[in-house]
Write a protein that holds these residues in place. Structure first.
Motif, PDB file in Angstrom:
ATOM      1  N   ALA A 256       0.840  -1.203   0.000  1.00 58.56           N
ATOM      2  CA  ALA A 256       0.000   0.000   0.000  1.00 58.56           C
ATOM      3  C   ALA A 256       0.874   1.252   0.000  1.00 58.56           C
ATOM      4  O   ALA A 256       1.914   1.290   0.633  1.00 58.56           O
ATOM      5  CB  ALA A 256      -0.904  -0.010   1.226  1.00 58.56           C
ATOM      6  N   LYS A 257       0.415   2.277  -0.709  1.00 56.13           N
ATOM      7  CA  LYS A 257       1.155   3.541  -0.765  1.00 56.13           C
ATOM      8  C   LYS A 257       0.470   4.535   0.157  1.00 56.13           C
ATOM      9  O   LYS A 257      -0.750   4.693   0.102  1.00 56.13           O
ATOM     10  CB  LYS A 257       1.114   4.092  -2.185  1.00 56.13           C
TER      11      LYS A 257
ATOM     12  N   TRP B 254       1.996   8.690  -5.965  1.00 55.19           N
ATOM     13  CA  TRP B 254       1.675   8.869  -4.537  1.00 55.19           C
ATOM     14  C   TRP B 254       0.273   9.404  -4.297  1.00 55.19           C
ATOM     15  O   TRP B 254      -0.281   9.219  -3.220  1.00 55.19           O
ATOM     16  CB  TRP B 254       2.705   9.802  -3.882  1.00 55.19           C
ATOM     17  N   TRP B 255      -0.250  10.113  -5.245  1.00 58.37           N
ATOM     18  CA  TRP B 255      -1.547  10.758  -5.056  1.00 58.37           C
ATOM     19  C   TRP B 255      -2.660   9.720  -4.998  1.00 58.37           C
ATOM     20  O   TRP B 255      -2.586   8.734  -5.723  1.00 58.37           O
ATOM     21  CB  TRP B 255      -1.787  11.745  -6.220  1.00 58.37           C
TER      22      TRP B 255
ATOM     23  N   GLY C 148       5.119  19.038  -4.584  1.00 62.36           N
ATOM     24  CA  GLY C 148       6.089  18.293  -3.770  1.00 62.36           C
ATOM     25  C   GLY C 148       6.304  16.869  -4.244  1.00 62.36           C
ATOM     26  O   GLY C 148       7.299  16.235  -3.886  1.00 62.36           O
ATOM     27  N   ILE C 149       5.370  16.342  -5.037  1.00 57.15           N
ATOM     28  CA  ILE C 149       5.566  14.980  -5.568  1.00 57.15           C
ATOM     29  C   ILE C 149       5.558  15.003  -7.099  1.00 57.15           C
ATOM     30  O   ILE C 149       5.251  14.010  -7.748  1.00 57.15           O
ATOM     31  CB  ILE C 149       4.512  13.981  -5.022  1.00 57.15           C
ATOM     32  N   GLY C 150       5.894  16.171  -7.665  1.00 57.75           N
ATOM     33  CA  GLY C 150       6.203  16.183  -9.096  1.00 57.75           C
ATOM     34  C   GLY C 150       5.159  16.768 -10.033  1.00 57.75           C
ATOM     35  O   GLY C 150       5.413  16.903 -11.215  1.00 57.75           O
TER      36      GLY C 150
ATOM     37  N   LEU D 165      -9.533  13.923  -4.510  1.00 55.76           N
ATOM     38  CA  LEU D 165      -9.393  14.582  -3.211  1.00 55.76           C
ATOM     39  C   LEU D 165      -8.619  13.681  -2.248  1.00 55.76           C
ATOM     40  O   LEU D 165      -8.625  12.454  -2.387  1.00 55.76           O
ATOM     41  CB  LEU D 165     -10.772  14.884  -2.619  1.00 55.76           C
ATOM     42  N   PRO D 166      -7.966  14.304  -1.247  1.00 51.64           N
ATOM     43  CA  PRO D 166      -7.290  13.482  -0.232  1.00 51.64           C
ATOM     44  C   PRO D 166      -8.302  12.609   0.501  1.00 51.64           C
ATOM     45  O   PRO D 166      -9.495  12.946   0.549  1.00 51.64           O
ATOM     46  CB  PRO D 166      -6.679  14.519   0.716  1.00 51.64           C
ATOM     47  N   GLU D 167      -7.811  11.521   1.073  1.00 53.52           N
ATOM     48  CA  GLU D 167      -8.731  10.642   1.797  1.00 53.52           C
ATOM     49  C   GLU D 167      -9.210  11.310   3.090  1.00 53.52           C
ATOM     50  O   GLU D 167     -10.360  11.221   3.453  1.00 53.52           O
ATOM     51  CB  GLU D 167      -7.987   9.345   2.124  1.00 53.52           C
ATOM     52  N   ARG D 168      -8.299  12.014   3.739  1.00 56.96           N
ATOM     53  CA  ARG D 168      -8.678  12.601   5.029  1.00 56.96           C
ATOM     54  C   ARG D 168      -7.878  13.863   5.326  1.00 56.96           C
ATOM     55  O   ARG D 168      -6.665  13.881   5.175  1.00 56.96           O
ATOM     56  CB  ARG D 168      -8.408  11.546   6.101  1.00 56.96           C
TER      57      ARG D 168
END
Ligand code: ME8
Length: 502
Positions: free
Chosen positions: A2-3, A246-247, A235-237, A277-280
């Motif tokens: 898992a990432k 990563w997203w 930050g992650i490209g 959207l972010p998970e949390r």
């Protein structure tokens, strides 16, 4: 595998970091370490927010060029995270070229697709919070409702982001994902904000130039929050497709002060960009110093390095995450730290480690005995370890750090009590050899168990326990089974892990 992509806010470099900043980063670090012990692949990003009127003015007051000034202050952040031995994988500065390009790319794209348009902004602005307020939100004195400082009235041409267009979609997302904003009190706050009504957001300024230039209009620089929020992508490209490795973020950690930006503006920006959207979004509470806000202007900034030096890094981390439920406010005090260190770390955990290893030294020449069945009517660590481990994992996954650490304490105190009842020191006769060995084995494996549960929040303690048990490998918390020690390991007693503080 898992990432897990985890982020912290990026901090303003108008002043040096204090305990509040350290709190957020220590919490994120603990979750990052937790996921790593679960065998997951983690990317932990932190950084600094370097543009905007506030930073520009501070540089000015110090008689420095903004770039020169931020280059100096950023070092204090880097050094602090290094001194606290945080395990971040990336550090983003909003003055990094990769970030500047990403922000300009986004601004251009949203303009081209009609989500950014030119208008005029007139109204109050708080430079300290870098926030536009409407008149009706100001406090009784007409000051900023967040920091209570005087606001400034600005009137200038500005580009606006069509925030309102995305609010219905955000509402749906909130309804379908009750943990999208945590804890629940913050979720409700966001719903209230939406109910009160939201306006399009001014996303450029013309009255100063310490910011990222709007790519198609050189009179404007990008509003510092619009710039800063995009660090999570740059930050992650982003905009390189590689960012998808990563997203989306598993958890975005923030303090409750910046909830609106992360739970209203940020998701709408992502929706406009058609990015998931972010998970949390996890907001935590506020640390005060005996009831007072910690702030530079009040002269009561608590230096995390001093606290770590005085009490130990792990003890400080333990205090911050154990003392209050994550999400609620807390009061910093030396007495509180001492009470928790003495009560839980010295008397319970440290004491068990010390007694156990001393007993192995005394009754088994310092060698962990071979695993043997222990015949006993008492519930022993072998029986209760798995349940506490399971509880620990579930609580950590739900960011209930205080309760997860309580599981560690419960396991430790139950082991201490069990040891007291088994009382191997009363059995020290040859005919009891097997029984003593079986007890000692369980004790050592209990210490091994403790090292697993301590790892995320107290990594140095975990490593030290493993070293004293002559265990060289860090195992996987999720697949761990009782009985890992093979017997034959040579233990080292060492100094108390947490000396009592008087
Ligand atoms: O707001 N207690 O930066 P900032 C707990 N640059 N946490 C605290 C705290 C306290 N007393 N004081 C600070 C900004 N914090 C923006 C963020 S993100 C895209 C841009 C922590 O330097 C907490 O995490 O003012 C809070 O949200 C953050 O520091 C604010 O840091």
């Amino acid at each position: 595998m898992a990432k897990r992509y985890l982020t912290t806010p990026i901090y303003y470099v108008n002043a040096e970091p204090h305990i509040g900043h350290a709190y957020t980063n220590i919490a994120t670090d603990s979750l990052a370490r937790f996921y790593r012990t679960m065998g997951d692949d983690v990317y932990f990003l932190t950084g600094t927010d370097e543009h905007g009127e506030k930073v520009g003015r501070t540089a000015n007051e110090e008689g420095k060029e903004p770039q020169e000034f931020v280059d100096e202050v950023v070092k204090t952040f880097r050094r602090l995270w290094q001194d606290l031995k945080l395990s971040h994988d990336g550090f983003i500065r909003t003055t990094d070229q990769r970030h500047v390009e990403a922000v300009q790319h986004v601004f251009q794209q949203l303009y081209d697709q009609g989500d950014i348009y030119l208008d005029t902004y007139e109204g109050p602005y708080c430079v300290h919070c870098e926030t536009y307020w409407s008149e009706n939100k100001l406090d009784d004195q007409g000051n900023c409702p967040e920091c209570n400082r005087a606001v400034e009235y600005i009137s200038e041409d500005s580009y606006f982001f069509r925030l309102t267009k995305y609010i219905p979609e955000l509402r749906k997302h909130l309804e379908a994902n009750p943990k999208f904003v945590s804890p629940e009190s913050r979720y409700n706050e966001v719903v209230n904000l939406l109910n009160e009504g939201v306006q399009d957001l001014s996303v450029s300024r013309t009255k100063f130039d310490w910011g990222i230039p709007v790519p198609f209009d050189e009179d404007h620089v990008v509003y510092v929050w619009f710039d800063a929020l995009l660090n999570y992508l740059s930050g992650i490209g982003y905009p390189n497709k590689k960012f998808e490795d990563w997203w989306p973020p598993k958890v975005q950690f923030i303090g409750k002060d910046i909830l609106r930006f992360h739970a209203v503006i940020w998701p709408c920006m992502l929706m406009a960009l058609d990015v998931a959207l972010p998970e949390r979004v996890q907001a935590h509470g506020w640390w005060t110093l005996e009831g007072d806000k910690i702030s530079k202007s009040k002269g009561n900034v608590v230096d995390p390095r001093e606290l770590a030096h005085q009490f130990g890094r792990d003890a400080l981390r333990y205090f911050l995450l154990r003392r209050i439920p994550f999400g609620e406010d807390g009061v910093m005090s030396d007495e509180g730290l001492v009470e928790l260190i003495n009560g839980e770390l010295a008397n319970n955990l440290g004491n068990l480690v010390n007694r156990s290893l001393s007993m192995v030294e005394k009754f088994a020449d310092g060698i962990v005995p071979k695993p043997e069945e222990l015949e006993t009517d008492l519930e022993s660590p072998a029986d209760f370890a798995a349940q506490h481990r399971q509880n620990f994992i579930e609580l950590m996954e739900d960011l209930k750090f205080d309760r997860a650490l309580k599981e560690l304490m419960l396991f430790t105190s139950k082991t201490n009590r069990w040891l007291q009842e088994e009382a191997p020191w009363k059995l020290d006769r040859e005919e009891n050899r097997e029984r003593i060995n079986a007890i000692l084995y369980q004790l050592c494996e209990a210490l091994n168990e403790i090292s697993y549960l301590a790892e995320p929040v107290m990594p140095e303690t975990a490593a030290e326990i493993k070293k004293r048990l002559e265990v060289s490998e860090q195992g996987n918390l999720e697949t761990r089974r009782w009985g890992e020690l093979k017997g034959g390991e040579k233990v080292t007693i060492g100094d108390p892990l947490f000396p009592r503080i008087d």
